[in-house]
Write a protein that holds these residues in place. Sequence first.
Motif, PDB file in Angstrom:
ATOM      1  N   PRO A  87      26.016  34.433  84.721  1.00 35.13           N
ATOM      2  CA  PRO A  87      26.484  34.829  86.053  1.00 35.13           C
ATOM      3  C   PRO A  87      27.978  34.564  86.263  1.00 35.13           C
ATOM      4  N   HIS A  88      28.655  33.998  85.257  1.00 34.64           N
ATOM      5  CA  HIS A  88      30.041  33.564  85.416  1.00 34.64           C
ATOM      6  C   HIS A  88      31.053  34.660  85.078  1.00 34.64           C
ATOM      7  N   GLU A  89      32.243  34.495  85.610  1.00 34.12           N
ATOM      8  CA  GLU A  89      33.372  35.374  85.299  1.00 34.12           C
ATOM      9  C   GLU A  89      34.046  34.862  84.026  1.00 34.12           C
ATOM     10  N   PHE A  90      34.669  35.787  83.290  1.00 32.17           N
ATOM     11  CA  PHE A  90      35.352  35.432  82.052  1.00 32.17           C
ATOM     12  C   PHE A  90      36.762  36.016  82.051  1.00 32.17           C
ATOM     13  N   ALA A  91      37.652  35.342  81.331  1.00 26.62           N
ATOM     14  CA  ALA A  91      39.018  35.829  81.160  1.00 26.62           C
ATOM     15  C   ALA A  91      39.019  36.937  80.103  1.00 26.62           C
ATOM     16  N   PHE A  92      39.848  37.959  80.331  1.00 25.92           N
ATOM     17  CA  PHE A  92      40.031  39.045  79.374  1.00 25.92           C
ATOM     18  C   PHE A  92      41.514  39.305  79.194  1.00 25.92           C
ATOM     19  N   LYS A  93      41.872  39.711  77.978  1.00 27.88           N
ATOM     20  CA  LYS A  93      43.268  40.069  77.683  1.00 27.88           C
ATOM     21  C   LYS A  93      43.270  41.340  76.851  1.00 27.88           C
ATOM     22  N   VAL A  94      44.103  42.301  77.259  1.00 28.48           N
ATOM     23  CA  VAL A  94      44.368  43.501  76.481  1.00 28.48           C
ATOM     24  C   VAL A  94      45.785  43.349  75.951  1.00 28.48           C
ATOM     25  N   GLU A  95      45.938  43.468  74.646  1.00 27.81           N
ATOM     26  CA  GLU A  95      47.264  43.354  74.026  1.00 27.81           C
ATOM     27  C   GLU A  95      47.615  44.677  73.380  1.00 27.81           C
ATOM     28  N   PHE A  96      48.726  45.279  73.822  1.00 30.11           N
ATOM     29  CA  PHE A  96      49.162  46.563  73.287  1.00 30.11           C
ATOM     30  C   PHE A  96      49.922  46.360  71.983  1.00 30.11           C
ATOM     31  N   ASN A  97      50.099  47.412  71.246  1.00 31.45           N
ATOM     32  CA  ASN A  97      50.845  47.401  69.989  1.00 31.45           C
ATOM     33  C   ASN A  97      52.221  48.010  70.250  1.00 31.45           C
ATOM     34  N   ASP A  98      53.036  47.303  71.048  1.00 31.54           N
ATOM     35  CA  ASP A  98      54.295  47.896  71.499  1.00 31.54           C
ATOM     36  C   ASP A  98      55.500  46.974  71.394  1.00 31.54           C
ATOM     37  N   LYS A  99      55.401  45.894  70.619  1.00 32.75           N
ATOM     38  CA  LYS A  99      56.536  44.974  70.546  1.00 32.75           C
ATOM     39  C   LYS A  99      57.738  45.654  69.898  1.00 32.75           C
ATOM     40  N   PRO A 100      58.935  45.223  70.294  1.00 29.87           N
ATOM     41  CA  PRO A 100      60.150  45.802  69.710  1.00 29.87           C
ATOM     42  C   PRO A 100      60.219  45.549  68.204  1.00 29.87           C
ATOM     43  N   ALA A 101      60.899  46.425  67.497  1.00 30.72           N
ATOM     44  CA  ALA A 101      61.042  46.301  66.049  1.00 30.72           C
ATOM     45  C   ALA A 101      61.971  45.160  65.664  1.00 30.72           C
ATOM     46  N   THR A 102      62.836  44.761  66.591  1.00 30.36           N
ATOM     47  CA  THR A 102      63.787  43.692  66.295  1.00 30.36           C
ATOM     48  C   THR A 102      63.722  42.631  67.379  1.00 30.36           C
ATOM     49  N   GLY A 103      64.289  41.485  67.071  1.00 26.80           N
ATOM     50  CA  GLY A 103      64.333  40.395  68.037  1.00 26.80           C
ATOM     51  C   GLY A 103      63.960  39.082  67.383  1.00 26.80           C
ATOM     52  N   ALA A 104      64.253  37.988  68.071  1.00 29.17           N
ATOM     53  CA  ALA A 104      63.999  36.657  67.534  1.00 29.17           C
ATOM     54  C   ALA A 104      62.509  36.392  67.350  1.00 29.17           C
ATOM     55  N   SER A 105      61.690  36.837  68.294  1.00 23.08           N
ATOM     56  CA  SER A 105      60.244  36.627  68.239  1.00 23.08           C
ATOM     57  C   SER A 105      59.557  37.716  69.073  1.00 23.08           C
ATOM     58  N   PRO A 106      59.517  38.948  68.556  1.00 28.84           N
ATOM     59  CA  PRO A 106      58.986  40.070  69.342  1.00 28.84           C
ATOM     60  C   PRO A 106      57.546  39.832  69.802  1.00 28.84           C
ATOM     61  N   LYS A 107      57.271  40.239  71.034  1.00 29.66           N
ATOM     62  CA  LYS A 107      55.950  40.069  71.629  1.00 29.66           C
ATOM     63  C   LYS A 107      55.473  41.391  72.219  1.00 29.66           C
ATOM     64  N   ASN A 108      54.156  41.622  72.118  1.00 27.59           N
ATOM     65  CA  ASN A 108      53.527  42.799  72.697  1.00 27.59           C
ATOM     66  C   ASN A 108      53.306  42.630  74.197  1.00 27.59           C
ATOM     67  N   SER A 109      53.142  43.738  74.891  1.00 23.59           N
ATOM     68  CA  SER A 109      52.730  43.725  76.295  1.00 23.59           C
ATOM     69  C   SER A 109      51.275  43.283  76.377  1.00 23.59           C
ATOM     70  N   THR A 110      50.912  42.666  77.499  1.00 26.37           N
ATOM     71  CA  THR A 110      49.518  42.283  77.726  1.00 26.37           C
ATOM     72  C   THR A 110      49.111  42.601  79.155  1.00 26.37           C
ATOM     73  N   ARG A 111      47.812  42.682  79.348  1.00 29.92           N
ATOM     74  CA  ARG A 111      47.186  42.751  80.663  1.00 29.92           C
ATOM     75  C   ARG A 111      46.075  41.708  80.643  1.00 29.92           C
ATOM     76  N   MET A 112      46.106  40.791  81.617  1.00 27.14           N
ATOM     77  CA  MET A 112      45.089  39.745  81.686  1.00 27.14           C
ATOM     78  C   MET A 112      44.418  39.779  83.048  1.00 27.14           C
ATOM     79  N   PHE A 113      43.119  39.502  83.058  1.00 25.27           N
ATOM     80  CA  PHE A 113      42.342  39.550  84.289  1.00 25.27           C
ATOM     81  C   PHE A 113      41.047  38.783  84.099  1.00 25.27           C
ATOM     82  N   VAL A 114      40.329  38.604  85.194  1.00 26.14           N
ATOM     83  CA  VAL A 114      39.021  37.955  85.191  1.00 26.14           C
ATOM     84  C   VAL A 114      37.985  39.008  85.562  1.00 26.14           C
ATOM     85  N   ALA A 115      36.861  39.019  84.839  1.00 25.65           N
ATOM     86  CA  ALA A 115      35.831  40.030  85.090  1.00 25.65           C
ATOM     87  C   ALA A 115      34.439  39.467  84.826  1.00 25.65           C
ATOM     88  N   LEU A 116      33.479  40.113  85.452  1.00 29.19           N
ATOM     89  CA  LEU A 116      32.069  39.900  85.141  1.00 29.19           C
ATOM     90  C   LEU A 116      31.669  40.936  84.102  1.00 29.19           C
TER      91      LEU A 116
END
Length: 162
Positions: A98-127
Amino acid sequence: MPVFATAGSKVYIGTALESGTGELTVDDFDDIVWTSIGNLETIGAVGDTSNSVDGTFIDRARVVRMKGARDGGTMELVAGLSYTDAGQLALIAAEKSPHEFAFKVEFNDKPATGASPKNSTRMFVALVMSASEQLDGADNLMKLNASLAINSNVIRTNASAT
């Protein structure tokens, strides 16, 4: 930022997390243990819509609308069924809870260059409202369909070079 394809994106289920009564922030997801959901074919939609609050006024002969409560919607996941995938097993277990859980969607869109490139994310709580098996014809993969009823705001993080 340019447009990008869904290919390479990942969806994770986390531990139980209550949506609470206020807006969640990225910090609310700091201590979450994430498990990747494998063999995804479709991720579905995520994001708020507003309910319509309507009033009909006799003196105006017009329906007047205002924005009401926000609704995060229902994300429909479709995955190739796997009896050993930890993420799929977590989805099935969450549907029984009956509990809610955390969810994360991580896209494959990080920059090609940079010190530590990171992808975009969407995080939410859902049943997890459903986790059903779809068994089609002989030339189809068996699938796991899961419906995630989003009970929180969706926290967006953008891709970055650091």
